[in-house]
Scaffold this active site. Structure first.
Site, short mmCIF file in Angstrom:
data_model
loop_
_atom_site.label_atom_id
_atom_site.label_comp_id
_atom_site.label_asym_id
_atom_site.label_seq_id
_atom_site.Cartn_x
_atom_site.Cartn_y
_atom_site.Cartn_z
N GLU A 139 0.82 -1.22 0.00
CA GLU A 139 0.00 0.00 0.00
C GLU A 139 0.86 1.27 0.00
O GLU A 139 1.46 1.62 1.02
CB GLU A 139 -0.91 0.03 1.23
CG GLU A 139 -1.79 1.27 1.25
CD GLU A 139 -2.76 1.31 2.43
OE1 GLU A 139 -2.47 0.70 3.46
OE2 GLU A 139 -3.80 1.96 2.29
N ASP A 174 -5.75 2.10 -2.00
CA ASP A 174 -6.49 2.97 -1.09
C ASP A 174 -6.80 4.26 -1.86
O ASP A 174 -5.91 5.07 -2.14
CB ASP A 174 -5.65 3.25 0.16
CG ASP A 174 -6.43 4.01 1.23
OD1 ASP A 174 -7.29 4.83 0.86
OD2 ASP A 174 -6.17 3.80 2.43
N GLN A 200 -9.60 0.41 -0.56
CA GLN A 200 -10.10 1.13 0.62
C GLN A 200 -10.58 2.51 0.18
O GLN A 200 -10.12 3.04 -0.84
CB GLN A 200 -8.98 1.28 1.67
CG GLN A 200 -8.57 -0.07 2.27
CD GLN A 200 -7.40 0.03 3.23
OE1 GLN A 200 -6.52 0.86 3.03
NE2 GLN A 200 -7.38 -0.82 4.25
N GLU A 236 -12.21 2.64 5.29
CA GLU A 236 -11.10 3.04 6.16
C GLU A 236 -11.10 4.57 6.26
O GLU A 236 -10.24 5.25 5.70
CB GLU A 236 -9.76 2.54 5.62
CG GLU A 236 -8.63 2.66 6.65
CD GLU A 236 -7.25 2.38 6.09
OE1 GLU A 236 -6.96 2.75 4.94
OE2 GLU A 236 -6.45 1.76 6.82
#
Ligand SMILES: O=C(O)[C@H](O)C(=O)CO
Ligand SMILES: [Mg+2]
Length: 257
Positions: A139, A174, A200, A236
């Protein structure tokens, strides 16, 4: 419609972890993911999720010593032994709890970038050998939140995956970090879809519920659907106020948990 997972590192921050699991199930989530749940025994965490019928997704490797500026150890030269301990801890925890994936955190390296990358590649090769049964996620994290973090672009994560060539090494996409660091979210989702292991979401720039700010989440979720992404979308975000009230975004975006 995408399937949503509750990220219990951020949601219901005022409750202990086991209570967050109950709150996620009560709110209608079907899956959960964690940051660093190591204070709760893995059996207890797994059992609490299974009792409520929740799918167990991921957790992160330990960040190291947050008070000293650590935020992961994977790309930090000289910390290879600490990285291995963190890896063993997270892999062991995931297996006992029944979690299926692990975000291998890179950290904030001090030396030259090429050295940090070489260290990360070696550590990741070790990780894929040790945990062929888990999905290992890479990530990129934005520099506004974590100045000096090893990487902030999806392209850098993809190049590591291409070089290492392990089927269980995947991108954690993300949308919040991509939005802050890079933009062009829909095109990047499409281009990197075959390498994406988890997605996310959170608003940009606030990192609050995905119903404000500069990312049009209606369009992002529709694109995730159109692309045929079969995985989960992790919520998230840092709730503006109460987590339960904040779930009004689900209705606003015309989706369901
Ligand atoms: O902050 C993030 O986006 C990561 O997903 C993470 O878990 C590290 O805190
Ligand atoms: Mg994230």
């Amino acid at each position: 419609m995408p399937k949503f997972s509750a990220n219990l590192g951020f949601l219901w921050p005022d409750r202990p972890v086991l209570d967050r699991i109950a709150a996620a199930a009560d709110a209608g989530f079907k899956a959960v993911e964690f940051h660093w749940p190591f204070d709760v025994p893995a059996e207890a965490l797994g059992d609490a999720c299974r009792r409520r019928g929740l799918v167990l997704l991921g957790l992160n490797t330990s960040p190291g010593d947050l008070s000293k500026g650590d935020f992961g150890l994977g790309a930090v030269e000289g910390r290879e032994a600490d990285f291995e301990k963190a890896l063993d801890q997270a892999v062991g925890y995931a297996r006992v709890a029944g979690l299926s994936s692990l975000h291998v955190m890179a950290g904030v390296p001090a030396g030259p970038r090429e050295r940090a990358r070489a260290v990360f590649v070696d550590n990741l090769r070790k990780a894929v050998r040790k945990a062929p049964d888990l999905t290992l996620l890479l990530e990129p994290i934005n520099q506004r939140d974590k100045p000096g973090y090893f990487y902030s672009t999806i392209e850098e994560a993809a190049s590591l995956i291409e070089e290492i060539g392990a089927p269980n090494l995947r991108i954690m996409f993300d949308v919040y970090h991509v939005g802050v660091s890079q933009g062009d979210v829909l095109k990047r989702l499409e281009r990197f879809l075959p390498m994406i292991g988890h997605i996310q979401i959170a608003a940009v720039p606030s990192r609050a519920e995905p119903d404000e700010g500069e990312i049009a989440y209606g369009a992002v979720l529709a694109e995730i659907d159109r692309l045929g992404y079969a995985g989960w979308v992790g919520c998230e975000y840092k709730p503006r106020a109460g987590t339960d009230e904040g779930l009004a975004w689900v209705k606003t975006l015309n989706v369901s948990l």
